[in-house]
Scaffold this motif. Structure first.
Motif, short mmCIF file in Angstrom:
data_model
loop_
_atom_site.label_atom_id
_atom_site.label_comp_id
_atom_site.label_asym_id
_atom_site.label_seq_id
_atom_site.Cartn_x
_atom_site.Cartn_y
_atom_site.Cartn_z
N LEU A 283 0.81 -1.22 0.00
CA LEU A 283 0.00 0.00 0.00
C LEU A 283 0.84 1.27 0.00
O LEU A 283 0.30 2.37 0.02
CB LEU A 283 -0.94 -0.01 1.21
N ALA A 284 2.17 1.07 -0.03
CA ALA A 284 3.06 2.24 -0.06
C ALA A 284 3.72 2.40 -1.41
O ALA A 284 4.52 3.32 -1.61
CB ALA A 284 4.14 2.08 1.02
N ALA A 285 3.38 1.53 -2.36
CA ALA A 285 3.98 1.59 -3.69
C ALA A 285 3.46 2.79 -4.46
O ALA A 285 2.48 3.44 -4.06
CB ALA A 285 3.67 0.30 -4.44
N GLY A 286 4.09 3.09 -5.57
CA GLY A 286 3.67 4.22 -6.40
C GLY A 286 2.24 4.08 -6.85
O GLY A 286 1.81 3.00 -7.25
N GLY A 287 1.49 5.17 -6.79
CA GLY A 287 0.10 5.17 -7.19
C GLY A 287 -0.86 4.78 -6.10
O GLY A 287 -2.08 4.88 -6.27
N GLU A 288 -0.33 4.32 -4.95
CA GLU A 288 -1.19 3.89 -3.86
C GLU A 288 -1.54 5.05 -2.92
O GLU A 288 -1.02 6.15 -3.03
CB GLU A 288 -0.51 2.76 -3.07
N TYR A 289 -2.39 4.73 -1.96
CA TYR A 289 -2.97 5.75 -1.08
C TYR A 289 -1.96 6.42 -0.15
O TYR A 289 -2.04 7.62 0.10
CB TYR A 289 -4.07 5.11 -0.23
N LEU A 290 -1.02 5.66 0.36
CA LEU A 290 -0.13 6.21 1.39
C LEU A 290 0.76 7.32 0.86
O LEU A 290 1.28 8.12 1.64
CB LEU A 290 0.73 5.10 1.99
N GLY A 291 0.91 7.40 -0.45
CA GLY A 291 1.77 8.43 -1.02
C GLY A 291 1.24 9.85 -0.84
O GLY A 291 2.00 10.81 -0.97
N VAL A 292 -0.07 9.98 -0.55
CA VAL A 292 -0.64 11.32 -0.43
C VAL A 292 -1.06 11.65 1.00
O VAL A 292 -1.57 12.74 1.26
CB VAL A 292 -1.86 11.49 -1.37
N VAL A 293 -0.87 10.71 1.92
CA VAL A 293 -1.34 10.91 3.30
C VAL A 293 -0.75 12.16 3.92
O VAL A 293 -1.46 12.95 4.58
CB VAL A 293 -1.02 9.66 4.15
N ASP A 294 0.55 12.38 3.74
CA ASP A 294 1.21 13.51 4.39
C ASP A 294 0.71 14.86 3.90
O ASP A 294 0.76 15.86 4.64
CB ASP A 294 2.72 13.41 4.20
N GLU A 295 0.25 14.92 2.66
CA GLU A 295 -0.18 16.21 2.12
C GLU A 295 -1.62 16.58 2.50
O GLU A 295 -2.05 17.71 2.27
CB GLU A 295 -0.03 16.24 0.59
N ILE A 296 -2.35 15.63 3.07
CA ILE A 296 -3.74 15.90 3.46
C ILE A 296 -3.76 16.36 4.91
O ILE A 296 -3.82 15.56 5.84
CB ILE A 296 -4.62 14.64 3.26
N THR A 297 -3.72 17.65 5.07
CA THR A 297 -3.72 18.24 6.43
C THR A 297 -5.05 18.88 6.79
O THR A 297 -5.32 19.13 7.95
CB THR A 297 -2.60 19.30 6.53
N ASP A 298 -5.87 19.12 5.78
CA ASP A 298 -7.17 19.76 5.99
C ASP A 298 -8.22 18.88 5.33
O ASP A 298 -8.41 18.94 4.11
CB ASP A 298 -7.16 21.16 5.38
#
Length: 447
Positions: free
Chosen positions: A125-140
């Motif tokens: 779930l940490a590979a390219g295109g997966e969900y975890l790649g954007v977790v850090d940018e979602i602050t709001d």
């Protein structure tokens, strides 16, 4: 020696023919896929091991593909084959459900860990295109929801990665919430998905029992827990989707069977939440309708439907309108490799992927299923799941990867296996486990 009546012998022989035909069907689609890719008949199938999504390890120099987890998987399979049917009959109901859940968790993890912890669990779930790649940018989160649809379409600077854009926002939010409570990273996300996916081993039998067939519900426990689709239940977000929607159906069935308004509403809320995990989960509708057809409790919909619509209203108020997202994701779908994948192949090859996920026992059980009657709960549930997958494949919006994408429907198709004669179930469990072990060791799956 007591011989079975000729009719029974013929029937069992027919089961074996159906199970063998299922394997043959998979081999035919594999051969057609290989020839199409090798000869380049004007079509790019993309999966190297078509119709399954993955590749052959022998071509990637990854043999021998054997690990300590391989032995664990064999031990789990043998133990289930030997003792599963007996324990399914004798254990107390609550103890049986607990044992079924533990079996499902162990089986999923054993298959996943054949690839090791990193590749088999933590990296998925940490590979390219997966969900975890954007977790850090979602602050709001409110801003994320209100602006989510604007980033679905590809070829713009801020487009979402493939899996984020291909699902409603809640699929990503689940991993954001996990991160917020300290369960960050691929390992934690993978474990949560496995634990959620294994819930099908409880929810599916509970549904059957709620519809009045406790005997078949008991028989279903080892089949659902040991299904070959466990390969893709560990690890993919679709495992979580399957667990959530199965629980929604179970709650709805408990409410519809007992006249419980709160349970019906709870089921509707969970299923409504499900369509914000994956657009395709709208097709859980035929399975929910199967519950109504069996119980003949149409009033249950008066509580479930408003519950589901309440979830839609909450997200609309937060800034995400489901229909807008669906229309944009269809556009995104045809911007990618799906536009290259030929419909003529995938419209039937998808069913071969599904066959691997449900196993030969389910296919053999299908020949015993009454597709016209409404008296047998298992038959009606199986019919609802079959309608869902046929609709999905004919739509053209499911081309490849359905061995994981269709897991929420596959867990209900596995129920067909309980229609097989009790004296043969142990052998069919062995066939199910054998398919899973062979596929898991011969094929390097992406999920």
């Amino acid at each position: 020696m007591v011989l079975a009546p000729p009719a029974q012998k013929k029937t069992v022989r027919g089961d074996l023919v159906a199970g063998g035909a299922a394997i043959g069907f998979v081999l035919v689609t594999t051969a057609v896929g290989f020839l199409t890719g090798a000869r380049n008949y004007g079509a790019d199938l993309h999966p190297r091991a078509a119709p399954r999504f993955g590749e052959y390890p022998v071509l990637a120099d990854l043999y021998p593909r054997v690990a300590p987890a391989s032995l664990a998987a064999v031990v789990i399979a043998v133990a289930t084959v030997v003792w599963g049917p007996v324990l399914a009959e004798r254990l107390r109901w609550g103890a049986l459900l607990g044992a079924g859940y533990a079996l499902a968790v162990a089986w999923i993890f054993a298959l996943a860990l054949v690839d090791g912890w990193h590749r088999g669990v933590a990296h998925k779930l940490a590979a390219g295109g997966e969900y975890l790649g954007v977790v850090d940018e979602i602050t709001d989160i409110p801003a994320f929801l209100s602006g989510f649809a604007s980033r679905i379409v590809d070829f713009q600077p801020d487009s979402w990665p493939t899996h984020v854009s291909g699902h409603p926002p809640v699929a990503t939010l689940v991993f954001v919430w996990l991160d917020r409570v300290g369960l960050s990273g691929g390992g934690a996300a993978g474990v949560v998905c496995v634990l959620a996916g294994a819930a099908v081993a409880v929810a599916v039998p509970v549904t059957v029992a709620a519809l009045g067939r406790t005997d078949l519900a008991r028989a279903a426990v080892p089949f659902v827990a040991l299904m070959p689709g466990a390969i893709w239940l560990g690890v993919s977000a679709d495992a979580m989707f399957a667990g959530v929607t199965a629980c929604g159906i179970a709650l709805f069935a408990l409410g519809a069977g007992r006249g419980g308004r709160a349970l019906c509403a709870a089921g509707g809320i969970v299923l409504g939440f499900g369509i914000f995990l994956s657009y395709g989960l709208l097709l859980m509708g035929p399975i929910a309708l199967a519950v109504v057809l069996v119980t003949k409790n149409w009033r249950a919909l008066l509580y479930a439907v408003p519950g589901a619509l309440a979830v839609v209203a909450v997200f609309a108020f937060a800034g995400f309108w489901w229909l807008d997202g669906y229309q944009l994701v269809v556009e995104r779908y045809y911007q990618g490799i799906a536009s290259d994948r030929p419909y003529w192949y995938w419209v039937w090859a998808n069913l071969a992927c599904l066959t691997l996920a449900v196993g030969p026992a389910a296919v053999a059980g299908l020949r015993r299923t009454d597709f016209l009657g409404f008296r047998e709960p298992v038959d009606v549930l199986v019919r609802g799941a079959a309608l869902a997958v046929l609709t999905a494949t004919v739509s053209g919006l499911s081309k490849a990867e359905v061995e994981r994408i269709w897991l929420p429907f596959a867990v209900w198709l596995v129920l067909a296996a309980v229609r097989l004669p009790p004296e043969t179930r142990r052998w069919w469990l062995a066939a199910q486990a054998g398919v899973a072990l062979v596929v898991n060791h011969v094929l390097l799956t992406t999920w």
